[in-house]
Design a protein around this motif. Sequence first.
Motif, short mmCIF file in Angstrom:
data_model
loop_
_atom_site.label_atom_id
_atom_site.label_comp_id
_atom_site.label_asym_id
_atom_site.label_seq_id
_atom_site.Cartn_x
_atom_site.Cartn_y
_atom_site.Cartn_z
N SER A 93 -5.47 -54.88 -96.57
CA SER A 93 -6.23 -53.62 -96.49
C SER A 93 -7.48 -53.75 -97.36
CB SER A 93 -5.37 -52.44 -96.97
OG SER A 93 -4.28 -52.24 -96.11
N ILE A 109 -9.79 -50.31 -93.90
CA ILE A 109 -9.26 -50.92 -92.69
C ILE A 109 -8.12 -51.85 -93.07
CG2 ILE A 109 -11.44 -50.82 -91.41
CD1 ILE A 109 -11.83 -53.81 -92.04
N SER A 125 0.25 -51.49 -88.45
CA SER A 125 -1.18 -51.23 -88.58
C SER A 125 -1.65 -50.27 -87.49
CB SER A 125 -1.97 -52.54 -88.51
OG SER A 125 -3.36 -52.30 -88.62
N ARG A 126 -1.17 -50.48 -86.27
CA ARG A 126 -1.57 -49.59 -85.18
C ARG A 126 -1.14 -48.16 -85.42
NH1 ARG A 126 -0.08 -46.66 -81.18
NH2 ARG A 126 2.12 -46.98 -81.67
N GLU A 129 -3.31 -46.59 -88.16
CA GLU A 129 -4.66 -46.27 -87.68
C GLU A 129 -4.65 -45.07 -86.74
OE1 GLU A 129 -8.56 -48.32 -85.52
OE2 GLU A 129 -6.61 -49.34 -85.45
N TRP A 133 -6.45 -41.17 -86.74
CA TRP A 133 -7.24 -40.53 -85.68
C TRP A 133 -6.61 -39.21 -85.25
CZ3 TRP A 133 -12.07 -41.38 -84.72
CH2 TRP A 133 -12.63 -42.60 -85.06
N TRP A 241 -5.45 -47.09 -93.56
CA TRP A 241 -6.66 -46.86 -92.76
C TRP A 241 -7.33 -45.58 -93.24
CZ3 TRP A 241 -8.96 -49.76 -88.91
CH2 TRP A 241 -8.24 -50.88 -88.46
#
Length: 278
Positions: A93, A109, A125-126, A129, A133, A241
């Motif tokens: 990260s 990130i 990680s997905r 993230e 959002w 993230w």
Amino acid sequence: MVEIKTPEQIAKMREAGLVVAAIHRACREAAVPGASTQDLDEVAARTLAEHNAKPNFLGYGGFPGNICTSVNDVVVHGIPDRATVLKSGDLLSIDAGAIIDGWHGDAAITVLVGTGHTAEQIELSRVTEESMWAGIAAFRTGDRLVDISRAIESYIRRQPRPAAGRYGIIEDYGGHGIGSQMHMDPHLLNYVSRKRGRGIKLVPGLCLAIEPMVALGNPATHVLRDDWTVKTDDGSWSSHWEHSIALTERGPLVLTAVDGGKAKLAALGITAAPDPLG
């Protein structure tokens, strides 16, 4: 007090945000097996200088780096050094910030270094993230701060459980206001707390750094003797993230995304605010 920005101040924050995006782009390219985290810090320093921007991490509370580099079971605030050399399969990260004319940008990130990652690590990680959002999509005029927290937590809780047993939402650290300082009120939890209530009403001119941190296991953490590095207690890997976002009269503007968040927000059925820099 919560700082409400003018359109002109948001434009300055957008400038700072684009520098942060440039740091991430350069550091992602440099984050290869064999590179040290100090190498990445030097890349960040050069990028800041190229954009005539100041670092907001260096010297902050005595922090010695231009960026935070957190590897594997380090959740946040990892200190760049020569001894930490990246290898294939690492989860890194990179938390970076910049200041333009006194106005701050801040984003993080997670980078998959080299090859050899498990499907579980990639999914970690997905999920992290996408939960960010989900929180950004909930940053709407008239709603409350807790609505962002709920969106982040709800997204994570809806995902299939990993083989490790759970996604642990880190509770001791969260998002924050940002503007003339890097860390400002309000504090933003990544989960819903009855003790905190609904939080402030979301209004145009409010700017937040939304930053979920998720562990592939127990979310309990501890701080190392350097007084900065935060690790998971059980050694589980984590992902981080973050974006800085301004709420405007015409919707959200993701200050640290190159496109202002247009593509991701459009996929979520939301129109991003026009970019003040064109």
